[in-house]
Scaffold this motif. Structure first.
Motif, PDB file in Angstrom:
ATOM      1  N   LEU A  93      39.064 -24.123  58.283  1.00  0.00           N
ATOM      2  CA  LEU A  93      37.814 -23.753  58.939  1.00  0.00           C
ATOM      3  C   LEU A  93      37.475 -22.296  58.649  1.00  0.00           C
ATOM      4  CD1 LEU A  93      35.468 -24.300  60.861  1.00  0.00           C
ATOM      5  CD2 LEU A  93      37.019 -23.847  62.784  1.00  0.00           C
ATOM      6  N   VAL A  94      38.483 -21.434  58.697  1.00  0.00           N
ATOM      7  CA  VAL A  94      38.261 -20.015  58.401  1.00  0.00           C
ATOM      8  C   VAL A  94      37.716 -19.847  56.987  1.00  0.00           C
ATOM      9  CG1 VAL A  94      39.338 -17.738  58.189  1.00  0.00           C
ATOM     10  CG2 VAL A  94      40.072 -19.305  60.006  1.00  0.00           C
ATOM     11  N   SER A  95      38.358 -20.502  56.017  1.00  0.00           N
ATOM     12  CA  SER A  95      37.909 -20.355  54.626  1.00  0.00           C
ATOM     13  C   SER A  95      36.528 -20.950  54.418  1.00  0.00           C
ATOM     14  CB  SER A  95      38.916 -21.002  53.671  1.00  0.00           C
ATOM     15  OG  SER A  95      39.035 -22.391  53.891  1.00  0.00           O
ATOM     16  N   GLU A  96      36.225 -22.061  55.116  1.00  0.00           N
ATOM     17  CA  GLU A  96      34.905 -22.678  54.994  1.00  0.00           C
ATOM     18  C   GLU A  96      33.808 -21.779  55.561  1.00  0.00           C
ATOM     19  OE1 GLU A  96      33.872 -26.098  53.609  1.00  0.00           O
ATOM     20  OE2 GLU A  96      35.446 -24.989  52.572  1.00  0.00           O
ATOM     21  N   MET A  97      34.134 -21.041  56.608  1.00  0.00           N
ATOM     22  CA  MET A  97      33.132 -20.142  57.197  1.00  0.00           C
ATOM     23  C   MET A  97      32.753 -19.036  56.220  1.00  0.00           C
ATOM     24  SD  MET A  97      34.534 -19.968  61.129  1.00  0.00           S
ATOM     25  CE  MET A  97      33.167 -19.043  61.827  1.00  0.00           C
ATOM     26  N   PHE A  98      33.720 -18.538  55.473  1.00  0.00           N
ATOM     27  CA  PHE A  98      33.404 -17.521  54.465  1.00  0.00           C
ATOM     28  C   PHE A  98      32.724 -18.147  53.244  1.00  0.00           C
ATOM     29  CE2 PHE A  98      36.766 -14.926  56.604  1.00  0.00           C
ATOM     30  CZ  PHE A  98      35.981 -13.804  56.851  1.00  0.00           C
ATOM     31  N   ARG A  99      33.056 -19.389  52.970  1.00  0.00           N
ATOM     32  CA  ARG A  99      32.545 -20.025  51.751  1.00  0.00           C
ATOM     33  C   ARG A  99      31.038 -20.276  51.813  1.00  0.00           C
ATOM     34  NH1 ARG A  99      32.717 -24.986  48.750  1.00  0.00           N
ATOM     35  NH2 ARG A  99      33.032 -26.214  50.626  1.00  0.00           N
ATOM     36  N   VAL A 100      30.474 -20.348  53.032  1.00  0.00           N
ATOM     37  CA  VAL A 100      29.029 -20.597  53.116  1.00  0.00           C
ATOM     38  C   VAL A 100      28.215 -19.357  52.751  1.00  0.00           C
ATOM     39  CG1 VAL A 100      29.302 -22.382  54.871  1.00  0.00           C
ATOM     40  CG2 VAL A 100      28.887 -20.011  55.581  1.00  0.00           C
ATOM     41  N   LEU A 101      28.881 -18.214  52.634  1.00  0.00           N
ATOM     42  CA  LEU A 101      28.189 -16.996  52.224  1.00  0.00           C
ATOM     43  C   LEU A 101      28.069 -16.981  50.707  1.00  0.00           C
ATOM     44  CD1 LEU A 101      30.038 -14.454  54.570  1.00  0.00           C
ATOM     45  CD2 LEU A 101      27.826 -15.584  54.955  1.00  0.00           C
ATOM     46  N   ASP A 102      26.860 -16.852  50.202  1.00  0.00           N
ATOM     47  CA  ASP A 102      26.618 -16.949  48.762  1.00  0.00           C
ATOM     48  C   ASP A 102      27.343 -15.877  47.962  1.00  0.00           C
ATOM     49  OD1 ASP A 102      24.978 -19.138  49.175  1.00  0.00           O
ATOM     50  OD2 ASP A 102      23.139 -17.923  49.303  1.00  0.00           O
ATOM     51  N   TYR A 103      27.661 -14.768  48.605  1.00  0.00           N
ATOM     52  CA  TYR A 103      28.290 -13.663  47.888  1.00  0.00           C
ATOM     53  C   TYR A 103      29.812 -13.652  48.029  1.00  0.00           C
ATOM     54  CZ  TYR A 103      27.509 -11.858  52.629  1.00  0.00           C
ATOM     55  OH  TYR A 103      27.427 -11.716  53.992  1.00  0.00           O
ATOM     56  N   CYS A 104      30.378 -14.773  48.500  1.00  0.00           N
ATOM     57  CA  CYS A 104      31.842 -14.867  48.633  1.00  0.00           C
ATOM     58  C   CYS A 104      32.397 -16.011  47.790  1.00  0.00           C
ATOM     59  CB  CYS A 104      32.232 -15.108  50.093  1.00  0.00           C
ATOM     60  SG  CYS A 104      32.083 -13.659  51.154  1.00  0.00           S
ATOM     61  N   ILE A 105      33.535 -15.759  47.187  1.00  0.00           N
ATOM     62  CA  ILE A 105      34.311 -16.789  46.512  1.00  0.00           C
ATOM     63  C   ILE A 105      35.622 -16.928  47.283  1.00  0.00           C
ATOM     64  CG2 ILE A 105      35.661 -17.360  44.453  1.00  0.00           C
ATOM     65  CD1 ILE A 105      32.790 -17.773  43.927  1.00  0.00           C
ATOM     66  N   VAL A 106      35.941 -18.144  47.714  1.00  0.00           N
ATOM     67  CA  VAL A 106      37.206 -18.377  48.420  1.00  0.00           C
ATOM     68  C   VAL A 106      38.108 -19.230  47.534  1.00  0.00           C
ATOM     69  CG1 VAL A 106      38.336 -19.291  50.473  1.00  0.00           C
ATOM     70  CG2 VAL A 106      36.054 -18.270  50.655  1.00  0.00           C
ATOM     71  N   LEU A 107      39.253 -18.655  47.166  1.00  0.00           N
ATOM     72  CA  LEU A 107      40.252 -19.389  46.386  1.00  0.00           C
ATOM     73  C   LEU A 107      41.225 -20.004  47.386  1.00  0.00           C
ATOM     74  CD1 LEU A 107      40.912 -16.666  43.645  1.00  0.00           C
ATOM     75  CD2 LEU A 107      39.318 -18.604  43.546  1.00  0.00           C
ATOM     76  N   SER A 108      41.040 -21.281  47.652  1.00  0.00           N
ATOM     77  CA  SER A 108      41.793 -21.941  48.707  1.00  0.00           C
ATOM     78  C   SER A 108      43.047 -22.624  48.158  1.00  0.00           C
ATOM     79  CB  SER A 108      40.908 -22.969  49.416  1.00  0.00           C
ATOM     80  OG  SER A 108      41.580 -23.528  50.517  1.00  0.00           O
ATOM     81  N   GLU A 109      44.188 -21.984  48.381  1.00  0.00           N
ATOM     82  CA  GLU A 109      45.514 -22.518  48.053  1.00  0.00           C
ATOM     83  C   GLU A 109      45.640 -22.963  46.594  1.00  0.00           C
ATOM     84  OE1 GLU A 109      47.036 -25.213  51.006  1.00  0.00           O
ATOM     85  OE2 GLU A 109      45.968 -24.231  52.648  1.00  0.00           O
TER      86      GLU A 109
END
Length: 341
Positions: A93-109
């Motif tokens: 959930l934490v990573s998904e919240m950041f992922r909705v921001l267009d200027y963020c890339i989340v490398l999840s595991e």
């Protein structure tokens, strides 16, 4: 470019451009040498909640040695934040919240990072760190485009935070936690990979499979290290023991902030985002918090249903005892330690 499926295939590295959409999916080993499996991901747009869910859809692949990849001399990634966590505590959930921001890339595991830790050979730590640095540089080079990069480590990486701090100790991070009783109930219902390894090792040893035994033993060693005595315990005790070790490991780092499961909705878009040098607008905060009404692992139209009460009801006496006697001492000390910061 011709696709090379075999591990010993060669291609012209000098004419190979990663920016065509080639990302590291796995690390394989051939005669002790690390080979990077690069898959063709031309959209360069992550859609899934875990990185390997995206990369597993790709069928074009090439293999390049880690040494050849390092010769490309890509600039190091500049991480904005790190997400460490216990298992089954809402980190997705934490990573998904950041992922909705267009200027963020989340490398999840990233699985390729796990493969470095699961190296069945006695590779020196500095070599592993250089490999991790290289792999994250590739992700940033191909996907970054000036965006803020956040990494969510798989849960057991917290056991290696002392090693990872040699690379990213100055990068702000959080450690997501939840009531140990509720975590143990979740682990019993859906065991993660590090719980399944315990069973797999015993089955393989009985079967006498040497090659598989080496692989799973390396996984167990990467997870447990010096705490392998937990492997002799029952599953609730084993899970509780690893959770306790994770809490102890988190206390090594002074740059982490504790994020409780119950605070995710309110603190991720505010205090945690600020720690990651991210300043979402009121509209973006609303967008981030809207993620909380969905099931983080499934998403779409699947509405999230609070499960705290259900997990407390489902907790068996054995689970409660394991939580109280094994996890709680380390967990309470962790909370007390960070409450002083």
């Amino acid at each position: 470019m011709k696709v090379n499926q075999k591990l010993n295939s060669k291609f012209d590295v000098n004419n190979f451009d990663l920016r065509d959409g080639w990302l590291p999916a796995h690390i394989k080993y051939q005669k002790g040498e690390a080979l990077v499996e690069l898959v063709h991901f031309p959209s360069c747009r992550l859609q899934e909640k875990f990185l390997h869910w995206d990369l597993n859809k790709c069928h074009e692949k090439v293999y390049i040695t880690m040494k050849e990849l390092q010769k490309m001399k890509l600039p190091d990634v500049t991480l904005s934040g790190q997400i460490y966590h216990l298992s089954r505590v809402g980190s997705t959930l934490v990573s998904e919240m950041f992922r909705v921001l267009d200027y963020c890339i989340v490398l999840s595991e990233p699985q390729c990072i796990s493969d470095i830790f699961l190296d069945p050979f006695d590779t020196p730590e500095h070599v592993k760190l250089n490999s991790i640095r290289t792999l994250l540089a590739v992700f940033s080079h191909v996907l970054g485009g000036g965006k803020k990069v956040i990494i969510k480590w798989s849960s057991w990486k917290i056991l290696h935070i002392e090693m990872l701090n040699r690379l990213y100790g100055n990068v702000p991070g959080c450690f997501v936690v939840r009531d140990p009783v509720e975590v143990l109930v979740a682990l019993a219902g859906k065991p993660p990979g590090w719980m399944r390894r315990k069973k797999m090792i015993s089955l393989i040893e009985k079967d006498g499979g040497k090659e598989k035994s080496l692989y799973w033993a390396s996984m167990n060693n990467a997870l447990l290290g010096k705490v392998d005595y937990y492997s002799e315990l029952s599953f609730p005790e084993y899970a509780a023991g690893i959770l306790a070790e994770m809490c102890k490991a988190a206390m090594i780092s002074t740059s982490l902030v504790i994020l409780d499961y119950t605070d995710i909705r309110d603190k991720v878009p505010t205090s945690l985002a600020t720690a990651f040098s991210i300043n979402p607008t009121p509209e973006e905060i609303e967008k981030m918090q809207a993620v909380c009404v969905q099931n983080a692992k499934v998403g779409g139209q699947n509405t999230f249903k609070p499960d705290t009460e259900r997990k407390q009801i489902e907790a068996t006496p054995m689970i409660r005892d394991a939580a109280e006697t094994i996890v709680k001492p380390a967990y309470s000390k962790l909370l007390a330690t960070f409450a002083k910061h």
